[in-house]
Design an enzyme around this catalytic site. Structure first.
Site, short mmCIF file in Angstrom:
data_model
loop_
_atom_site.label_atom_id
_atom_site.label_comp_id
_atom_site.label_asym_id
_atom_site.label_seq_id
_atom_site.Cartn_x
_atom_site.Cartn_y
_atom_site.Cartn_z
N SER A 173 -0.33 -3.64 3.72
CA SER A 173 -1.23 -3.94 2.62
C SER A 173 -2.68 -3.85 3.09
CB SER A 173 -0.95 -5.36 2.10
OG SER A 173 -1.95 -5.80 1.21
N TYR A 184 0.52 -14.77 2.32
CA TYR A 184 1.00 -13.40 2.13
C TYR A 184 0.23 -12.46 3.06
CZ TYR A 184 1.32 -8.74 0.05
OH TYR A 184 1.48 -7.39 -0.13
#
Length: 242
Positions: free
Chosen positions: A140, A153
């Protein structure tokens, strides 16, 4: 590497980025194996794909990982690409002592990091038998900078990033196995709906970038806004002794 004629396993392949990747590579003449937790969603995804099958199971659960790996070994011996795409993400307010922050973090770390390490280790013997193979880890833009909305996260994806670099170094001298890292920014999917995903790029753009990267043997695959950060960070980190 070749972008046709492969047998590709995609976790989280029933929706979002995983399904977009499945569509792109299915259309290019690859055999696709999608994985997800919900059978109904897998069956719906299969109606949108050619030359594809589904294996239901939750890769965050050890017993399911073992079952899936056994099925791949027995029924899909030509498996040569795995795309570790399945993920978990929670809004996690670290200032709220009643929000179960550690429980949320545990699920994210287990799904986004630990299960990827284990599943990859379990499939490596099969991948190493192939003439050409690849591991694609979907991290990500969040690996470069966390925030107050998704702190745990981001940490789990940063852990995946570090693991991916180490895995690539481990097999650097094996010219038959390549390790890719795909860095999506905010993407407009159901997965990201709660964090403003409607403002993100289409999942098909992520799939297109990955396809091009495999064609070029480009192991670092930043997408969209991630490219700006990657251009600054990657030259520096590559000069760090490793």
């Amino acid at each position: 590497m070749e972008t046709t004629g492969n047998t590709i396993f995609i976790s989280g392949g029933s929706a979002g980025i995983g399904l977009a990747i499945a569509k792109k590579f299915s259309a290019a003449g690859n055999k696709i194996i999608i994985n997800g937790r919900k059978q109904a969603r897998l069956q719906s995804a299969l109606t949108q794909l050619d030359n594809a099958i589904a294996i239901q199971g939750d890769l965050s659960v050890k017993a399911d990982r073992l079952k899936i790996v056994e099925e791949l070994k027995n029924n899909h011996p030509n498996l040569n690409i795995i795309i570790n795409n399945a993920g978990a993400a929670f809004m996690n307010d670290l200032s709220d002592s009643s929000s179960n922050t550690a429980d949320k973090a545990y699920e994210e770390i287990n799904t986004n990091y630990i299960s990827v390490i284990d599943f990859t280790a379990l499939t490596l013997p099969q991948l190493l038998k192939q003439e050409e193979a690849a591991i694609v880890n979907v991290s990500s833009i969040a690996v470069f900078r966390s925030n107050k909305y998704l702190p745990t996260y981001s940490a789990s994806k940063a852990a995946l990033h570090g693991y991916t670099q180490g895995l690539r170094d481990t097999f650097a001298e094996n010219d038959k196995l390549n390790v890719y890292e795909l860095y999506p920014p905010l993407v407009n999917t159901e997965f990201s709906a709660g964090i403003g995903g409607a403002n993100g790029i289409p999942a098909s753009e992520v799939a297109d970038e990955l396809f091009i990267a495999l064609e070029k043997n480009q192991f670092e695959v930043p997408v969209g806004d991630t490219k700006k950060i990657h251009e600054l960070v990657f030259p520096i980190t590559e000069n760090v002794p490793h």
